[in-house]
Design a protein around this motif. Structure first.
Motif, mmCIF file in Angstrom:
data_model
loop_
_atom_site.group_PDB
_atom_site.id
_atom_site.type_symbol
_atom_site.label_atom_id
_atom_site.label_comp_id
_atom_site.label_asym_id
_atom_site.label_seq_id
_atom_site.Cartn_x
_atom_site.Cartn_y
_atom_site.Cartn_z
ATOM 1 N N VAL A 144 2.000 16.158 -15.219
ATOM 2 C CA VAL A 144 1.851 14.969 -14.373
ATOM 3 C C VAL A 144 3.010 14.851 -13.400
ATOM 4 O O VAL A 144 2.836 14.577 -12.208
ATOM 5 C CB VAL A 144 1.737 13.701 -15.241
ATOM 6 N N PHE A 145 4.250 15.025 -13.896
ATOM 7 C CA PHE A 145 5.413 14.938 -13.020
ATOM 8 C C PHE A 145 5.390 16.045 -11.966
ATOM 9 O O PHE A 145 5.731 15.820 -10.804
ATOM 10 C CB PHE A 145 6.705 15.018 -13.843
ATOM 11 N N THR A 146 5.006 17.228 -12.395
ATOM 12 C CA THR A 146 4.930 18.343 -11.450
ATOM 13 C C THR A 146 3.880 18.066 -10.381
ATOM 14 O O THR A 146 4.105 18.296 -9.183
ATOM 15 C CB THR A 146 4.591 19.649 -12.188
ATOM 16 N N THR A 185 0.910 16.942 -25.589
ATOM 17 C CA THR A 185 1.226 15.715 -24.860
ATOM 18 C C THR A 185 2.429 15.910 -23.953
ATOM 19 O O THR A 185 2.440 15.479 -22.795
ATOM 20 C CB THR A 185 1.507 14.571 -25.847
ATOM 21 N N ARG A 186 3.460 16.558 -24.476
ATOM 22 C CA ARG A 186 4.660 16.794 -23.655
ATOM 23 C C ARG A 186 4.340 17.714 -22.490
ATOM 24 O O ARG A 186 4.826 17.520 -21.371
ATOM 25 C CB ARG A 186 5.774 17.370 -24.525
ATOM 26 N N ALA A 187 3.507 18.710 -22.752
ATOM 27 C CA ALA A 187 3.127 19.612 -21.661
ATOM 28 C C ALA A 187 2.320 18.867 -20.606
ATOM 29 O O ALA A 187 2.475 19.096 -19.394
ATOM 30 C CB ALA A 187 2.328 20.787 -22.222
ATOM 31 N N GLU A 214 -12.263 14.793 -23.156
ATOM 32 C CA GLU A 214 -11.901 13.572 -22.443
ATOM 33 C C GLU A 214 -10.547 13.064 -22.891
ATOM 34 O O GLU A 214 -9.769 12.537 -22.106
ATOM 35 C CB GLU A 214 -12.977 12.514 -22.680
ATOM 36 N N ALA A 215 -10.193 13.247 -24.187
ATOM 37 C CA ALA A 215 -8.909 12.771 -24.685
ATOM 38 C C ALA A 215 -7.762 13.620 -24.166
ATOM 39 O O ALA A 215 -6.692 13.117 -23.868
ATOM 40 C CB ALA A 215 -8.914 12.783 -26.212
ATOM 41 N N VAL A 216 -7.979 14.925 -24.048
ATOM 42 C CA VAL A 216 -6.896 15.814 -23.638
ATOM 43 C C VAL A 216 -6.678 15.749 -22.146
ATOM 44 O O VAL A 216 -5.551 15.796 -21.656
ATOM 45 C CB VAL A 216 -7.197 17.255 -24.068
ATOM 46 N N GLU A 232 -8.276 8.055 -14.308
ATOM 47 C CA GLU A 232 -7.436 8.228 -15.492
ATOM 48 C C GLU A 232 -8.288 8.097 -16.758
ATOM 49 O O GLU A 232 -9.121 7.208 -16.866
ATOM 50 C CB GLU A 232 -6.324 7.170 -15.498
ATOM 51 N N HIS A 233 -8.058 8.982 -17.725
ATOM 52 C CA HIS A 233 -8.758 8.943 -19.004
ATOM 53 C C HIS A 233 -7.816 8.433 -20.080
ATOM 54 O O HIS A 233 -6.659 8.845 -20.161
ATOM 55 C CB HIS A 233 -9.269 10.338 -19.392
ATOM 56 N N ARG A 234 -8.307 7.491 -20.853
ATOM 57 C CA ARG A 234 -7.500 6.952 -21.944
ATOM 58 C C ARG A 234 -7.461 7.978 -23.077
ATOM 59 O O ARG A 234 -8.451 8.588 -23.435
ATOM 60 C CB ARG A 234 -8.100 5.643 -22.452
ATOM 61 N N HIS A 235 -6.301 8.137 -23.639
ATOM 62 C CA HIS A 235 -6.166 9.086 -24.738
ATOM 63 C C HIS A 235 -5.070 8.573 -25.666
ATOM 64 O O HIS A 235 -4.185 7.822 -25.244
ATOM 65 C CB HIS A 235 -5.816 10.487 -24.217
#
Length: 356
Positions: free
Chosen positions: A150-152, A143-145, A17-19, A132-135
Motif C-alpha cells: 500500500v505504501f509503495t 498483512t505486513r507485506a 476478498e479478505a486478502v 477498499e475491501h474489509r479484512h
C-alpha cells in the motif's frame, strides 16, 4: 459432491476478498491482485491532459513547485515584516501595520501550501476509482507485506519519490512555514530579568497617591470605612510608557478599623490609621483585582476567582493564586496627603516568573 464444491468455491472467494486490500476500476472491469471482477457501475475513466502529454505533466509539476516556493516567500516575508515594522509602545498605527503585514505573510504561506497540495492531487496523482475491501486485522507476514505494498503504491501514485521538484519544494515550505511563529514566540521573552522589571515601579519614598483617572491627590480624611480607590503614582502623568507603568503600579486603597488589621511586626507602620494599599494586579496571571467585599474585607479577582484577605496582609484564602498581593507602605505628608513610604518590597503581578 456438487454442494461441497460450491462451498469450497464460496470459501475461496471470501478468502480472496479478505486478502485483497483494494481494487481499482479501469473502466470496464475492476482489477485486483487476486483476479478480476465485473465493473460495479462506475463510469469509464477519463484521462487528464497530464496523463496524455508529458509536457503538460512537467508544466503542472513546475506549478506545484512554484506554489510551494511561493509559500516559502510568504513565510520569509512575515519574518522580515515582523522585524522591520515592530510594534511601538503607545503607537496604535504600528500595531495595525505589524499585524496586517504579518497576517498577509502567514496567510500567503499557508494558502500556497494548500493550493499546491490540491493542484498536485488533482493533476498529477493517480485518479483511478478505488474500492477498499474489509479484512480482519492481523500481524501475519501477508498483512505486513500488504501494508508495504500500500505504501509503495501510494508513493507511485503521488509521484512523491520521483518528482524531486515537488518533494523538495514541499519539504522546504513545511520547514519554513513554522518559522514566523518561532520568531514571534521568541520575541515574547523579556529582554531583561522579569523579576527586576516587575520590581521596578514608579513608587518610591514621598510619591503621592493619586486617584485614577482624575489624577488628584488623596487626603487620609477622604478615605472612609468601606471606600475603595484605584490609585496611581503622582509621577506617572505625561510619561511615554504611561500604560506599561500603570499596569505595574496600580494599587487599591481602602480603610479598615485599625483593630481589624492583623499585621506582622515588620509591617506595623505600612498602614496609616487603618488605611492600606495593595497592588491591584493579581498574583495568579496578572488580571486586575476589581471586587471588594466591605464586611469580609476580601478582594476578589474576577478572572479565576482568587480571593485575598486584606485584614491579614492580603493573604490568599481561595483560588489558584499562590502568594499575597504585594503591599505598598504608606503614610501622610505635612499637608495630610497620602504618600508612599517606599516602593514595593517584592515583585508585583503573576507568580510564574522565577523569583530570586
Amino acid at each position: 459432491m456438487a454442494q461441497h464444491d460450491g462451498d469450497k468455491a464460496t470459501a475461496a472467494g471470501s478468502e480472496l476478498e479478505a486478502v485483497s486490500p483494494r481494487t481499482v476500476s479501469t473502466g470496464t472491469a475492476v482489477a485486483t491482485t487476486g483476479g478480476a471482477f465485473e465493473n460495479p457501475g462506475m463510469p469509464p475513466h477519463s484521462p487528464r491532459a497530464t496523463d496524455l502529454d508529458p509536457r503538460k505533466d512537467k508544466t503542472a509539476e513546475r506549478r506545484v513547485g512554484l506554489l510551494f516556493l511561493f509559500s516559502i516567500v510568504g513565510s520569509v516575508f512575515a519574518i522580515v515584516a515582523y522585524i522591520i515594522f515592530p510594534i511601538v509602545p503607545g503607537d496604535l498605527s504600528s500595531v495595525r501595520v505589524n499585524n496586517m503585514l504579518l497576517g498577509v505573510g502567514i496567510s500567503v504561506a499557508l494558502l500556497a501550501i494548500g493550493l499546491g497540495a490540491i493542484y498536485w492531487a488533482k493533476n498529477l496523482m493517480k485518479d483511478g476509482e478505488w474500492e477498499e475491501h474489509r479484512h480482519p486485522t492481523r500481524g501475519s507476514e501477508d498483512t505486513r507485506a500488504a501494508a508495504v505494498e500500500v505504501f509503495t503504491l501510494g508513493n507511485e501514485e503521488s509521484g512523491f519519490g520521483r518528482r524531486s521538484l515537488i518533494r523538495n519544494s514541499l519539504i522546504g515550505a513545511l520547514v519554513v512555514s513554522p518559522l514566523p511563529a518561532v520568531v514571534m514566540f521568541r520575541d515574547l521573552a523579556p529582554a531583561a530579568d522579569p523579576v527586576a522589571l516587575l520590581k521596578e515601579t514608579l513608587w518610591e519614598k514621598d510619591v503621592r497617591l493619586m486617584r485614577d483617572p482624575a489624577n488628584t491627590p488623596v487626603k487620609a480624611s477622604e478615605v472612609t470605612l468601606g471606600s475603595v480607590f484605584q490609585i496611581i503614582p503622582e509621577n506617572l502623568a505625561g510619561r511615554e510608557d504611561f500604560l506599561e507603568q500603570k499596569a505595574k503600579a496600580a494599587v487599591l486603597l481602602m480603610r479598615l478599623k485599625p483593630e481589624d488589621l492583623h499585621v506582622s511586626p515588620e509591617r506595623a507602620d505600612w498602614n496609616y490609621q487603618g488605611i492600606v494599599a495593595y497592588s491591584k494586579i493579581c498574583t495568579h496571571v496578572g488580571c486586575p483585582v476589581a471586587l471588594a467585599e466591605q464586611h469580609t474585607h476580601h478582594l476578589l479577582c474576577p478572572c479565576h476567582q482568587s480571593q485575598f484577605d486584606i485584614s491579614h496582609e492580603a493573604k490568599v484564602i481561595f483560588g489558584p493564586a499562590k502568594r499575597p498581593l504585594p503591599q505598598l507602605p504608606i503614610t501622610v505628608d505635612a499637608q495630610g496627603y497620602l504618600v508612599a513610604r517606599s516602593g514595593f518590597h517584592e515583585p508585583v503581578g503573576p507568580s510564574f516568573w522565577e523569583r530570586s
